[in-house]
Motif scaffolding. Structure first.
Motif, PDB file in Angstrom:
ATOM      1  N   SER B   2       0.839  -1.246   0.114  1.00  0.00           N
ATOM      2  CA  SER B   2       0.092   0.078   0.052  1.00  0.00           C
ATOM      3  C   SER B   2       0.885   1.142  -0.044  1.00  0.00           C
ATOM      4  O   SER B   2       0.367   2.190   0.444  1.00  0.00           O
ATOM      5  CB  SER B   2      -0.698   0.103   1.170  1.00  0.00           C
ATOM      6  OG  SER B   2      -0.302  -0.071   2.338  1.00  0.00           O
ATOM      7  N   MET B   3       2.073   1.221  -0.370  1.00  0.00           N
ATOM      8  CA  MET B   3       2.796   2.295  -0.528  1.00  0.00           C
ATOM      9  C   MET B   3       2.598   2.904  -1.956  1.00  0.00           C
ATOM     10  O   MET B   3       2.572   2.279  -3.010  1.00  0.00           O
ATOM     11  CB  MET B   3       4.375   2.073  -0.597  1.00  0.00           C
ATOM     12  CG  MET B   3       5.300   3.295  -0.747  1.00  0.00           C
ATOM     13  SD  MET B   3       4.982   4.752   0.484  1.00  0.00           S
ATOM     14  CE  MET B   3       6.031   3.712   1.851  1.00  0.00           C
ATOM     15  N   THR B   4       2.302   4.373  -1.968  1.00  0.00           N
ATOM     16  CA  THR B   4       2.010   5.001  -3.054  1.00  0.00           C
ATOM     17  C   THR B   4       2.991   6.252  -3.170  1.00  0.00           C
ATOM     18  O   THR B   4       3.450   6.944  -2.071  1.00  0.00           O
ATOM     19  CB  THR B   4       0.660   5.518  -3.291  1.00  0.00           C
ATOM     20  OG1 THR B   4       0.131   6.306  -2.191  1.00  0.00           O
ATOM     21  CG2 THR B   4      -0.422   4.410  -3.283  1.00  0.00           C
ATOM     22  N   LEU B   5       2.916   7.016  -4.310  1.00  0.00           N
ATOM     23  CA  LEU B   5       3.851   8.149  -4.561  1.00  0.00           C
ATOM     24  C   LEU B   5       3.142   9.207  -3.864  1.00  0.00           C
ATOM     25  O   LEU B   5       3.765   9.883  -2.831  1.00  0.00           O
ATOM     26  CB  LEU B   5       3.971   8.617  -5.764  1.00  0.00           C
ATOM     27  CG  LEU B   5       4.879   9.863  -5.937  1.00  0.00           C
ATOM     28  CD1 LEU B   5       6.328   9.874  -5.200  1.00  0.00           C
ATOM     29  CD2 LEU B   5       4.850  10.131  -7.460  1.00  0.00           C
ATOM     30  N   ASP B  32       9.848   1.917  -0.469  1.00  0.00           N
ATOM     31  CA  ASP B  32       8.522   1.164  -0.403  1.00  0.00           C
ATOM     32  C   ASP B  32       8.911  -0.143   0.234  1.00  0.00           C
ATOM     33  O   ASP B  32      10.183  -0.494   0.953  1.00  0.00           O
ATOM     34  CB  ASP B  32       8.158   0.654  -1.911  1.00  0.00           C
ATOM     35  CG  ASP B  32       8.923  -0.205  -2.621  1.00  0.00           C
ATOM     36  OD1 ASP B  32       9.900  -0.922  -2.280  1.00  0.00           O
ATOM     37  OD2 ASP B  32       8.582  -0.167  -4.114  1.00  0.00           O
ATOM     38  N   GLY B  33       8.238  -1.218   0.398  1.00  0.00           N
ATOM     39  CA  GLY B  33       8.268  -2.578   1.123  1.00  0.00           C
ATOM     40  C   GLY B  33       9.285  -3.303   0.536  1.00  0.00           C
ATOM     41  O   GLY B  33       9.822  -4.287   1.090  1.00  0.00           O
ATOM     42  N   ASN B  36      12.977  -0.359  -2.348  1.00  0.00           N
ATOM     43  CA  ASN B  36      13.054   0.551  -3.660  1.00  0.00           C
ATOM     44  C   ASN B  36      12.499   2.056  -3.154  1.00  0.00           C
ATOM     45  O   ASN B  36      11.495   2.280  -2.661  1.00  0.00           O
ATOM     46  CB  ASN B  36      12.509  -0.099  -4.827  1.00  0.00           C
ATOM     47  CG  ASN B  36      12.838  -1.432  -5.010  1.00  0.00           C
ATOM     48  OD1 ASN B  36      13.973  -1.644  -5.169  1.00  0.00           O
ATOM     49  ND2 ASN B  36      12.006  -2.499  -4.788  1.00  0.00           N
ATOM     50  N   LEU B  37      13.221   2.702  -3.959  1.00  0.00           N
ATOM     51  CA  LEU B  37      13.148   4.387  -3.686  1.00  0.00           C
ATOM     52  C   LEU B  37      12.019   4.772  -4.252  1.00  0.00           C
ATOM     53  O   LEU B  37      11.562   4.514  -5.262  1.00  0.00           O
ATOM     54  CB  LEU B  37      14.274   5.404  -4.363  1.00  0.00           C
ATOM     55  CG  LEU B  37      14.229   6.463  -3.866  1.00  0.00           C
ATOM     56  CD1 LEU B  37      14.402   7.093  -2.570  1.00  0.00           C
ATOM     57  CD2 LEU B  37      15.402   7.332  -4.593  1.00  0.00           C
ATOM     58  N   VAL B  38      11.178   5.679  -3.371  1.00  0.00           N
ATOM     59  CA  VAL B  38       9.805   6.091  -4.059  1.00  0.00           C
ATOM     60  C   VAL B  38       9.809   7.762  -3.976  1.00  0.00           C
ATOM     61  O   VAL B  38       9.587   8.282  -5.239  1.00  0.00           O
ATOM     62  CB  VAL B  38       8.730   5.509  -3.211  1.00  0.00           C
ATOM     63  CG1 VAL B  38       7.418   6.398  -3.803  1.00  0.00           C
ATOM     64  CG2 VAL B  38       8.607   4.099  -2.936  1.00  0.00           C
ATOM     65  N   ALA B  39      10.314   8.433  -2.906  1.00  0.00           N
ATOM     66  CA  ALA B  39      10.482   9.892  -2.864  1.00  0.00           C
ATOM     67  C   ALA B  39      11.833  10.057  -2.254  1.00  0.00           C
ATOM     68  O   ALA B  39      12.196   9.472  -1.240  1.00  0.00           O
ATOM     69  CB  ALA B  39       9.347  10.341  -2.512  1.00  0.00           C
ATOM     70  N   PHE B  40      12.152  11.274  -2.791  1.00  0.00           N
ATOM     71  CA  PHE B  40      13.424  11.937  -1.972  1.00  0.00           C
ATOM     72  C   PHE B  40      13.383  13.404  -2.241  1.00  0.00           C
ATOM     73  O   PHE B  40      13.048  13.898  -3.319  1.00  0.00           O
ATOM     74  CB  PHE B  40      14.505  11.573  -2.645  1.00  0.00           C
ATOM     75  CG  PHE B  40      15.858  11.999  -2.263  1.00  0.00           C
ATOM     76  CD1 PHE B  40      16.633  11.474  -1.272  1.00  0.00           C
ATOM     77  CD2 PHE B  40      16.419  13.371  -2.793  1.00  0.00           C
ATOM     78  CE1 PHE B  40      17.632  12.172  -0.501  1.00  0.00           C
ATOM     79  CE2 PHE B  40      17.656  14.115  -2.190  1.00  0.00           C
ATOM     80  CZ  PHE B  40      18.090  13.232  -1.225  1.00  0.00           C
ATOM     81  N   ALA B 109       9.559   2.614   4.442  1.00  0.00           N
ATOM     82  CA  ALA B 109      10.565   3.232   5.463  1.00  0.00           C
ATOM     83  C   ALA B 109      10.951   4.651   5.314  1.00  0.00           C
ATOM     84  O   ALA B 109      10.766   5.117   4.063  1.00  0.00           O
ATOM     85  CB  ALA B 109      11.750   2.562   5.859  1.00  0.00           C
ATOM     86  N   VAL B 110      10.998   5.541   5.965  1.00  0.00           N
ATOM     87  CA  VAL B 110      11.592   6.990   5.958  1.00  0.00           C
ATOM     88  C   VAL B 110      12.815   7.081   6.502  1.00  0.00           C
ATOM     89  O   VAL B 110      13.109   6.287   7.458  1.00  0.00           O
ATOM     90  CB  VAL B 110      10.574   7.922   6.549  1.00  0.00           C
ATOM     91  CG1 VAL B 110      10.331   8.045   7.775  1.00  0.00           C
ATOM     92  CG2 VAL B 110      11.034   9.253   5.964  1.00  0.00           C
ATOM     93  N   GLY B 111      13.740   7.715   5.760  1.00  0.00           N
ATOM     94  CA  GLY B 111      15.053   8.245   6.296  1.00  0.00           C
ATOM     95  C   GLY B 111      15.310   9.462   6.241  1.00  0.00           C
ATOM     96  O   GLY B 111      15.088  10.221   5.256  1.00  0.00           O
ATOM     97  N   VAL B 112      15.739  10.180   7.323  1.00  0.00           N
ATOM     98  CA  VAL B 112      16.194  11.342   7.313  1.00  0.00           C
ATOM     99  C   VAL B 112      17.758  11.702   8.002  1.00  0.00           C
ATOM    100  O   VAL B 112      18.030  11.072   9.029  1.00  0.00           O
ATOM    101  CB  VAL B 112      15.122  12.253   8.521  1.00  0.00           C
ATOM    102  CG1 VAL B 112      15.500  13.671   8.606  1.00  0.00           C
ATOM    103  CG2 VAL B 112      13.708  12.027   7.835  1.00  0.00           C
TER     104      VAL B 112
END
Lengths: 131, 131, 131, 131
Positions: B2-5, B32-33, B36-40, B109-112
């Motif tokens: 259920s990950m979307t942009l 995403d699960g 793989n990169l979705v947004a940056f 996941a999110v990374g900061v």
């Protein structure tokens, strides 16, 4: 070289059974005497990050012909092999990788990753025992 | 999965707002699960060196299904996973990466990265809360 | 350096709109004048393999200050730059990467990947026009 | 995501049987919808150099959601994607990688390497049919 796919699969299957009994989902890898991959399985739900760790444990165990847990003490700060993990991506210096021996000759290794280190070691031991 | 942009952008935007309130410039990444990169997004003035750290934190948080800060204690000298960071390039073992969960399933996941570790953790928490 | 996250996001958004109108799902990346990533978005359903291609197109367009499609002819067998793609992982020598210019100075680039090459070029052109 | 280890093993086993019938020794890899490894087997005597090729075929087939053989024509000199193989290490642009589909959704891929390309394609097709 007495490693075969059939024997490698028996190792993987024994590890899967043990992990299942322990309620764990792990990655399992078997390499041959040349450190080259023979068989791999990721149990449903096992950490994605443990794929490379399992592969690394198998390769490291054969690369240095010892259980990966034996390297842990040697790579600590102030110890003889401090810095080893950075030499080659994939080198793993904690438990879960075990050499596979045939008539006292090391012909491969198994690596397990997905649980706590002691759990991985238990699964790897059960897997190796099937060889 | 259920990950979307759209959802990933909402996470990034929430992190940007939080960082802005704190007077920080950070890099933010969402995977995403499948890691793989979705947004940056890199906020103006954020460290260039933190680009890969943010990406790595997001990937690591999903790869091990835990906040990256939880790995910090485990990889210290003498601890069970000492040496883990060297297994796979991009593994980050300090805080700022948080899994994103949908109905108890981890779907990304999110990374900061860009501030002090505790600051990155605060921004990541605010970002993750928007998911 | 007049690249900002706000401007990069405008480029990404314009590309997303154009791709949407064309019925495409693409990956979009924007780098700054130092070839460093500023913004990235993967539209739902876009190829996973195109993540690195989009990043590579943006970096290559700024690295050589030309549209990536201009490199295609130069790298063919018998042509002057045959072999260039292998120099650095991520170098992309087909269309979809376009430099971003501010008052005749190149301050970054956009890369788009996910459709046919000509489609990626159209999306990248629409994205770049928003800069 | 409906990829499981059990289903991946069925794919590998079907490929092994087909290769055995053809008198071939191949490497077989299955990845999930996120391009992450699920299962791998190297048949006795299969090329060591084909380990990475099989892994790469599986990843490429999922990364671009097509049979890897479809890329072959596109990456020839003078064709639209000439240079693609150099973008990302592990990209394979000849036959032997096939996406695995569940209810019209691609949830993984299988890669086979060890024989001639057409042989690998036949084995991969038999393997994919078991999914």
């Amino acid at each position: 070289m007495s490693m075969t796919l059939e024997r490698a699969m028996a190792v993987v299957d024994a590890g899967r059974r043990k992990a299942g009994e322990m309620g764990l989902a792990v990655n399992l890898a078997v390499v041959d005497g040349g450190c080259n991959l023979v068989a791999f399985a990721r149990m449903d739900g096992a950490f994605l990050g443990s794929i490379d760790v399992a592969l690394g444990k198998a390769r490291t165990a054969r690369a240095f012909d010892m259980e990966t847990g034996q390297l842990a003490g040697l790579v600590q700060p102030g110890q003889p092999l401090f810095g080893l993990p950075a030499v080659h991506p994939g080198t793993v210096v904690f438990g879960g990788g075990i050499p596979l021996t045939d008539a006292d000759v090391i012909v491969g290794a198994v690596g397990v990753s997905g649980g706590a280190v002691e759990q991985d070691e238990q699964v790897a031991a059960a897997a190796a025992a099937a060889f």
